[in-house]
Design a protein around this motif. Sequence first.
Motif, PDB file in Angstrom:
ATOM      1  N   SER A   1       0.817  -1.217   0.000  1.00  0.00           N
ATOM      2  CA  SER A   1       0.000   0.000   0.000  1.00  0.00           C
ATOM      3  C   SER A   1       0.849   1.265   0.000  1.00  0.00           C
ATOM      4  O   SER A   1       0.378   2.328  -0.403  1.00  0.00           O
ATOM      5  N   ARG A   2       2.106   1.141   0.429  1.00  0.00           N
ATOM      6  CA  ARG A   2       3.019   2.291   0.439  1.00  0.00           C
ATOM      7  C   ARG A   2       3.782   2.420  -0.876  1.00  0.00           C
ATOM      8  O   ARG A   2       3.929   3.524  -1.414  1.00  0.00           O
TER       9      ARG A   2
ATOM     10  N   CYS B   1       0.971  -5.557  -6.803  1.00  0.00           N
ATOM     11  CA  CYS B   1       0.251  -4.290  -6.690  1.00  0.00           C
ATOM     12  C   CYS B   1      -1.179  -4.410  -7.204  1.00  0.00           C
ATOM     13  O   CYS B   1      -1.895  -3.413  -7.322  1.00  0.00           O
TER      14      CYS B   1
END
Length: 688
Positions: free
Chosen positions: A660-661, A687
Amino acid sequence: MPRILLLLCTAVLFGVLPASADPQGTPAYRQLAGTGSPVTELVLDRLSESVTDDTGNKVIASYGSTGSASITTKQAGCVVSRSHTLAQSVSAADGCVQFQRAGAVPAGSGGAYLPFAVERIGYLTRNDSGISRALTTAQLTAIYTCQAGTAYRPLLPRFGSEVRARFLQRLGIADSAAYTGLHPCVADTAADGQPVLENVGAQLTDPWQLVPHSVSAFLNQTQQQAPNRTGTTRLDVGSAAVPGLQPNTNLPADAVDYVLRRDSPLSAKLTPQQLGLIYSCQAAAAYRPLLPQFGAVTRTAFLRALGLTDTVDFTSRFPCVHDTTATGAPIGENTGSALVSPQELMPHSIDAYLRQLNQAAVDLRGKSRLANWAGTPPIALGSGPDQLATRVSYEVYNEVPMSAIGSEPVASVFVGGQSKICAQARLIRDYGLAPATGCGQVVEGALAAPATGSGWWQPAPGMSWQWQLTGTLDLSVGAEVYDVDFEMTSAAQVAALHAQGRKAVCYVDVGAVELSRPDAASFPAAVRGAVVDGWPDERWLDIRQLSVLEPLMARRFQLCRDKGFDAVEADQDDAFAENSGFPLTAADQLAYNRMLAELAHSRGMAIGLKNDLAQIPQLLGEFDFAINEECAQYAECGALSAFIHAGKAVFHAEYTLPASRFCPITRPLGLSSIKKNLGLDAYRETCG
């Protein structure tokens, strides 16, 4: 004493280069007849005249790529097409062709390819150009993908040109017949609609045009060993001078030479003795010899070499000689533009000519050129390593049937570093090529067809991947590309991946030796350095020792090839930036990484650059994709955009940051990102 040469005025010739001469003299039919690539026609012509058997008979007959429709290679039964290939001859068992000139090792060939020289490609600009003479690979890539602004007017030879294909390949750009449509700032036709021809500098009409050009062709045209089509151009490869050209050290220090206009009736093979007669007015009146003004170093050295004594009244003693122009002005030293008649000749320094050619001095050459002396070109390719390190280079080969490599005369002429071809390093340099490092070492034709016209697979941006180096290999992961260990992965597993439509990348540690590897004992203690931080089983390698490491890496890469891998991951390829225990430099790393790229490409495999972000601008053209660890963690992902812009994949992994980062950072950049455990087992998070 300085090397001095004569200059004669010459005209620039524009047109299609005629075929290199077919074999001349005796014997008319020779044991080894060859056809093939035009790249090495000229040097093979000369080798044909130099290589003989033990009785002194010439054994090579190299036939040009253009000329009459048919050639006769043997006394009986061998009237064949000029394009008749070795493969056709072997298939027909006609015995008409024994070797083939080759600019690459094509896929699907079972022949033995024997490298003997290295060709180089630079970019040509006009002498009045404002374009930098030191464009980097990244800058050239930007220019040829229309990302460098509107000032540049890049040209390419017509589609199908070997120079075009090699140039774009090294820039990491895929070529096609539609290239100029995809990149509208690039042209491969001239203003009149005619195709841009290969190695014809005279077609440059604008100071902001540039075009790829063969180094050997430029050298040979400049010295009239081939028709001169350079026009008013200069050749660059990202340095301040024509790459590696220097006065030919095979010439004696007092060598004299001359050149003629192409429309001159005078002999192009005058000896120093004949020149002595000309400059003492004992030759025919057709000659009009010139000298620089009295006191010029070239004048004194030249006359001394001819056995004549210079004096202030030399032209009075020998009234056929002139040291002033028609207006009475003294003739300047090293001023070829002073020549106005086909009958005129004049001494000139080779060094000064090279400086003028390279635009390192005011160009006073006019339409003059240097010529050969006693059959030896005055300018040659240098032999030092720095002179050979151009950005675009590739090996050229002679192909012979695999079944013939142990038979005579093939074995003694082509095979091994002591072969008769490889012994001609001086002649190879004279004609603008560099002797191949592995001259005469057999390279088998690739066994499988490549995915693209480059000769090996080209990973595209956005491809999904899996990276697993430990544990039982999990073939069920939904990834287009698998990166796996070169020893732990079997040929059967690679075949299974291929059967599923996947590509296989071969992990190889190239910058360090893992002591647990079966071949670790092959790495001498002298090349082992400090412990790799965090990996006590690994020792950094002294990458400066290319002669030791190249064969070791070649064996590893060959194992990858034998198992059917499509590409190589070159791990630890940034040792110069680590505490290796050796005083490694960036230049050492570049040389080593380029050697690795050549090892992979010569085996029909792509190669990925691993983490070496600082050298992406220099290595983008040599590497086909990138692999990166933790660029998001260390805010370095932007540096990898050069690969994406060049149409090359970036396979990226993070160990600590959550998806998520890092996904919002890397997805817009076009990176193929996954999260992995540090142990690189089967775990993988994408992703999405």
